[in-house]
Scaffold this active site. Sequence first.
Site, short mmCIF file in Angstrom:
data_model
loop_
_atom_site.label_atom_id
_atom_site.label_comp_id
_atom_site.label_asym_id
_atom_site.label_seq_id
_atom_site.Cartn_x
_atom_site.Cartn_y
_atom_site.Cartn_z
N ALA A 149 0.82 -1.22 0.00
CA ALA A 149 0.00 0.00 0.00
C ALA A 149 0.85 1.26 0.00
CB ALA A 149 -0.94 -0.01 1.21
N GLY A 202 -1.86 -0.46 -4.75
CA GLY A 202 -2.23 -0.58 -3.33
C GLY A 202 -2.47 0.78 -2.70
N SER A 257 -2.73 -11.61 -11.75
CA SER A 257 -2.41 -10.96 -13.03
C SER A 257 -2.81 -11.85 -14.18
CB SER A 257 -0.91 -10.69 -13.11
OG SER A 257 -0.57 -10.26 -14.40
N TYR A 262 7.02 -15.10 -12.79
CA TYR A 262 5.94 -14.20 -12.39
C TYR A 262 4.57 -14.83 -12.71
CZ TYR A 262 3.14 -9.90 -12.16
OH TYR A 262 2.20 -8.96 -11.85
#
Length: 276
Positions: free
Chosen positions: A11, A16, A132, A158
Amino acid sequence: MAGKVIVITGASDGIGRAAARELSGKGHQVVVVGRSPTKTAAVADELHTDHLLADFSELSSVRALAADLSIRYPHIDVLANNAGGIFGKQRTLTADGHEMTLQVNYLAPFLLTNLLLPVLTASGGTVINTSSRASRMFSRFRIEDLDAAERYRPREAYGNAKLAQILFTRELDRRYAGDGVTSTAFHPGVIASGFSSEAGSGMGLIYRSRLANMFLKSTEDGADTLVFLADGTPGSDYPTGEYFTNRLPDKTHALADDAGLAEELWGRSAAMVGLT
Ligand SMILES: NC(=O)c1ccc[n+]([C@@H]2O[C@H](COP(=O)([O-])OP(=O)(O)OC[C@H]3O[C@@H](n4cnc5c(N)ncnc54)[C@H](OP(=O)(O)O)[C@@H]3O)[C@@H](O)[C@H]2O)c1
């Protein structure tokens, strides 16, 4: 429903941070979790809220974060596992001996979520995982080689980590929805942020080029589905155990539907992070 306690990792920046601002503006109590002390404190100061620090490349830091959160917040409505990115042109190992991209995106949030399960169960909480579309496009998932010792490509690592997150989302929902803990995952879109600045390749530059800003969406756009899921009521405003894009359930990699694989991944992950 306003007034929820919403913990957001990652965040301190990007998607975020945009979600933290939006949810705070809606009247929720947002707990800002980041890695950089200055960036994280700046977001918390801006939102007049609390912040905690953790480095997901060290599982001891994740354990300390979970302990701190459990003490400070006996009630948590939403845990948003959002911290992540692509790390390392070459295969890099964490202090715990795991491949870096897998640990930061998947193993660390897996551990954090498991350690917070008592609080989440008592709160009827929900877990939102920032995944993703790379999970569908780039993964070559091999359960026998989660740490990519036999084959490492940054984008594959990833994609594999983000697919693991979706498998985890579904397995968490299957295991704990009956106890009141639900879970969802989402794709934020292709967003102009600090994403992949630590990838060690040209990808980070592309994300922060002037051209990229013309084609990529804003961090506020990237936060939209996260805000929708965190602000809404799971199971009534949207189905749980699902993967979303633009607020709607989306197609996943075929392996994401394999319940046996999800169960096996849970067991292997628990062993990798030292959960008994
Ligand atoms: N941008 C995109 O196009 C895109 C697309 C699909 C999915 N995503 C996903 O969206 C999420 C947010 O990414 P973003 O685009 O907002 O990128 P970002 O601007 O680079 O933000 C990444 C966040 O993750 C935190 N983080 C990174 N490494 C960490 C570590 N080792 N320990 C703890 N926290 C760490 C960062 O903390 P500090 O800043 O404090 O270091 C930062 O708050 C990620 O999971 C990413 O994979 C992004």
